[in-house]
Design a protein around this motif. Structure first.
Motif, short mmCIF file in Angstrom:
data_model
loop_
_atom_site.label_atom_id
_atom_site.label_comp_id
_atom_site.label_asym_id
_atom_site.label_seq_id
_atom_site.Cartn_x
_atom_site.Cartn_y
_atom_site.Cartn_z
N ARG A 38 0.85 -1.19 0.00
CA ARG A 38 0.00 0.00 0.00
C ARG A 38 0.88 1.24 0.00
O ARG A 38 1.97 1.24 0.56
N ARG A 39 0.34 2.29 -0.58
CA ARG A 39 0.99 3.60 -0.52
C ARG A 39 0.21 4.44 0.49
O ARG A 39 -1.00 4.40 0.51
N VAL A 40 0.93 5.20 1.30
CA VAL A 40 0.31 6.02 2.33
C VAL A 40 0.35 7.49 1.89
O VAL A 40 1.37 7.96 1.39
N PHE A 41 -0.79 8.16 2.07
CA PHE A 41 -0.94 9.57 1.70
C PHE A 41 -1.51 10.33 2.89
O PHE A 41 -2.27 9.78 3.69
N VAL A 42 -1.17 11.61 2.98
CA VAL A 42 -1.77 12.51 3.97
C VAL A 42 -2.28 13.73 3.22
O VAL A 42 -1.84 14.03 2.11
N GLY A 43 -3.20 14.44 3.85
CA GLY A 43 -3.69 15.64 3.20
C GLY A 43 -4.62 16.45 4.06
O GLY A 43 -4.92 16.09 5.21
#
Length: 196
Positions: A38-43
């Motif tokens: 999985r790729r982790v993103f924040v925003g």
């Protein structure tokens, strides 16, 4: 600060965020299905920034300049889609909480892809959505304004509306009903009264 990392509606781990001068420092710990990449993103708002891929034990440590997220950090998501033009996102659209969405900037705003279970949360906008496929999944595309707002819709009379017209609008040409117990209506009859 600590955030829960979500994959669609499922919480799958935690993300610790600390400040280090001009950088945010992230320590991610995924606890569910660690064997899946999985790729982790924040925003925050309508921005989503890539952090990286956790290792086999579900751990990820990353740094990101604060100017990449000037409004702070409001969500953390993980997704198995490859890194590309669509960025995983979660937030609110028209006051409705969306658990899974994908965004990317368009020429005149933001394109938002929603899976069917999320698209049905916005029934008033269904006629403005277009079917699209993302990695073999059927999705619904909704084009938004640059600030993430929904464009004006056309009423059944061919007028534009921004959803703020009230029933008592004198330009509407339709009088508002009398309040219950407000007096006498046509032909000497009393207006509707609440039963006691």
């Amino acid at each position: 600060m600590e955030l829960t990392v979500f994959e669609a509606e499922q919480p799958i781990g935690t993300l610790q965020i600390t400040s280090d001068g001009l950088f945010y420092v992230f320590s991610c710990d995924l606890t569910e299905n660690r064997e899946q990449i999985r790729r982790v993103f924040v925003g925050y708002g309508w921005r989503s920034e890539y952090l990286g891929i956790p290792d086999a034990s579900g751990k990820l440590r990353a740094r990101l300049p604060k100017n990449r997220l000037p409004d702070g950090i409001g969500f953390a998501v993980a997704a198995s889609i490859p890194r590309g033009q669509w960025l995983p996102w979660r937030g609110e659209v028209d006051g409705v909480s969306i658990a899974e969405g994908y965004i990317h900037p368009s020429e005149d705003g933001i394109d938002l892809l929603l899976p069917p279970q999320e698209a049905v949360k916005l029934p008033a906008w269904a006629q403005y959505m277009q079917a699209q496929t993302l990695l073999g999944r059927e999705m619904m595309l909704l084009s938004l304004l640059p600030d993430g707002g929904l464009p004006d819709r056309m009423t059944d009379r061919g007028e534009q509306t921004d959803e703020k017209i009230t029933c008592d609008d004198p330009a509407d040409g339709v009088p508002a009903d009398d309040a219950p117990g407000a007096g006498v209506g046509d032909e000497g009859r009393e207006a509707d009264c609440a039963d006691l």
